[in-house]
Write an enzyme that holds these catalytic residues in place. Structure first.
Site, short mmCIF file in Angstrom:
data_model
loop_
_atom_site.label_atom_id
_atom_site.label_comp_id
_atom_site.label_asym_id
_atom_site.label_seq_id
_atom_site.Cartn_x
_atom_site.Cartn_y
_atom_site.Cartn_z
N TYR A 135 0.71 -1.20 0.01
CA TYR A 135 -0.02 -0.03 0.00
C TYR A 135 0.84 1.42 0.05
O TYR A 135 1.69 1.45 0.88
CB TYR A 135 -0.80 0.01 1.22
CG TYR A 135 -1.63 1.24 1.38
CD1 TYR A 135 -2.17 2.06 0.39
CD2 TYR A 135 -2.61 1.34 2.48
CE1 TYR A 135 -3.07 3.02 0.35
CE2 TYR A 135 -3.39 2.43 2.68
CZ TYR A 135 -3.76 3.18 1.95
OH TYR A 135 -4.77 4.34 1.72
N LYS A 164 -1.53 -1.49 -4.13
CA LYS A 164 -2.60 -0.29 -3.90
C LYS A 164 -1.80 0.91 -4.15
O LYS A 164 -0.97 1.30 -3.25
CB LYS A 164 -3.27 -0.38 -2.63
CG LYS A 164 -4.34 0.71 -2.61
CD LYS A 164 -4.94 0.62 -1.11
CE LYS A 164 -6.01 1.85 -1.07
NZ LYS A 164 -6.35 1.94 0.75
#
Length: 293
Positions: A135, A164
């Protein structure tokens, strides 16, 4: 694990004195998301105020989410800890309770080198066999990872499987797609870039928006995947102002205020976060009314 579609983020409801997590209300929030036909539930992200929970509260929310979802969709558990030791503890707990994946952020006070970030991810991977979503959210976490570096981690760390990307730079998504020959799944974490990201090949969209606007995000995702470009644009621009607003106003505060407007009081965000002020609530009310058909 093949994950795609709408990865939905529940807020964490608190009691009226703001001192305790309200698990009954959390169940209601999760049910709202499941009714919106989301493809996965991602607990303990930014919208879930994970940074403002004690360790016992964090575990409460993780445990309850996995049990309440009950295998209906995959459950992703967010891990964003200052120390590798604590991140390992969280990852091990996510595995023990039956979560399907962790979303790992390199949260930091000091500026971290790539070697330090790599070591952090590798240590978490060695501690748990769960797939890891890398992320990248420098605005929140204070660490910015390049597409090249994240792809290196996917290549060299056994459980790092997807990315992400939340910087708001569409070129990074193009680069991830190009450098990996389209083989590494990546997800959009920037709400108001959803249309661009999905058109750039994103496997899905990570968002708290279904808490308030139901199936609209899933409809957008499906339209893009079906090649219905005109429908996708129409759906996106219906949501655009709202999507931008909940980010700029703060996800936890805006989503919680929006749910209260809709008659589902899930408590206020935990201080130092504050609820939306009067004018912001009025704007939210108007946007939700426009999106209610």
């Amino acid at each position: 694990m093949n994950l795609s579609g709408i990865i939905a983020y529940p807020v964490t409801p608190f009691s009226h004195d703001n001192k305790h997590v309200d698990l009954e209300k959390l169940g209601e929030v999760i049910d709202v998301l499941l009714d919106a036909k989301v493809d996965a539930i991602a607990a303990l992200g930014s919208a879930g105020e994970a940074a403002y929970l004690s360790e016992s509260e964090w575990k409460q929310v993780a445990d309850f989410t996995v049990k309440h979802v009950g295998g209906r969709v995959p459950v992703v558990i967010g891990v964003a800890e200052l120390t590798t030791e604590q991140a390992v503890i969280c990852a091990e707990h996510a595995f023990d309770i039956g979560a399907d994946m962790i979303m790992l952020s390199p949260f930091s006070y000091y500026k971290l080198s790539e070697d330090e970030v790599f070591s952090h991810y590798e240590s978490v991977s060695n501690a748990s066999s769960l797939p890891i979503m890398i992320y990248n959210n420098p605005a929140t976490c204070g660490v910015d990872m390049s597409p090249e570096f994240m792809l290196k981690m996917v290549s060299d760390i056994k459980n790092a499987t997807m990315i992400k990307e939340s910087t708001g730079d569409i070129q990074r998504m193009h680069k991830i797609h190009k450098l990996s020959n389209g083989k590494v799944p990546f997800f959009n974490g920037c709400n108001h870039m959803a249309l661009e990201a999905l058109n750039a090949g994103a496997s899905g969209w990570c968002t708290a928006a279904p808490c308030l606007i139901g199936e609209r995000p899933k409809q957008l995702f499906e339209a893009v995947k079906q090649g219905e470009s005109e429908k996708a644009r129409e759906l996106f621009y219906q949501q655009y102002e709202f999507l931008e607003f909940i980010v700029t106003s703060g996800l936890a505060a805006s989503v919680k205020s929006g749910m209260a407007i809709q008659g589902n009081d899930v408590g206020e965000p935990r201080k130092p976060l504050l609820p939306l002020d009067y004018s912001a609530k009025q704007r939210m009310t108007d946007m939700l009314a426009d999106l209610s058909w």
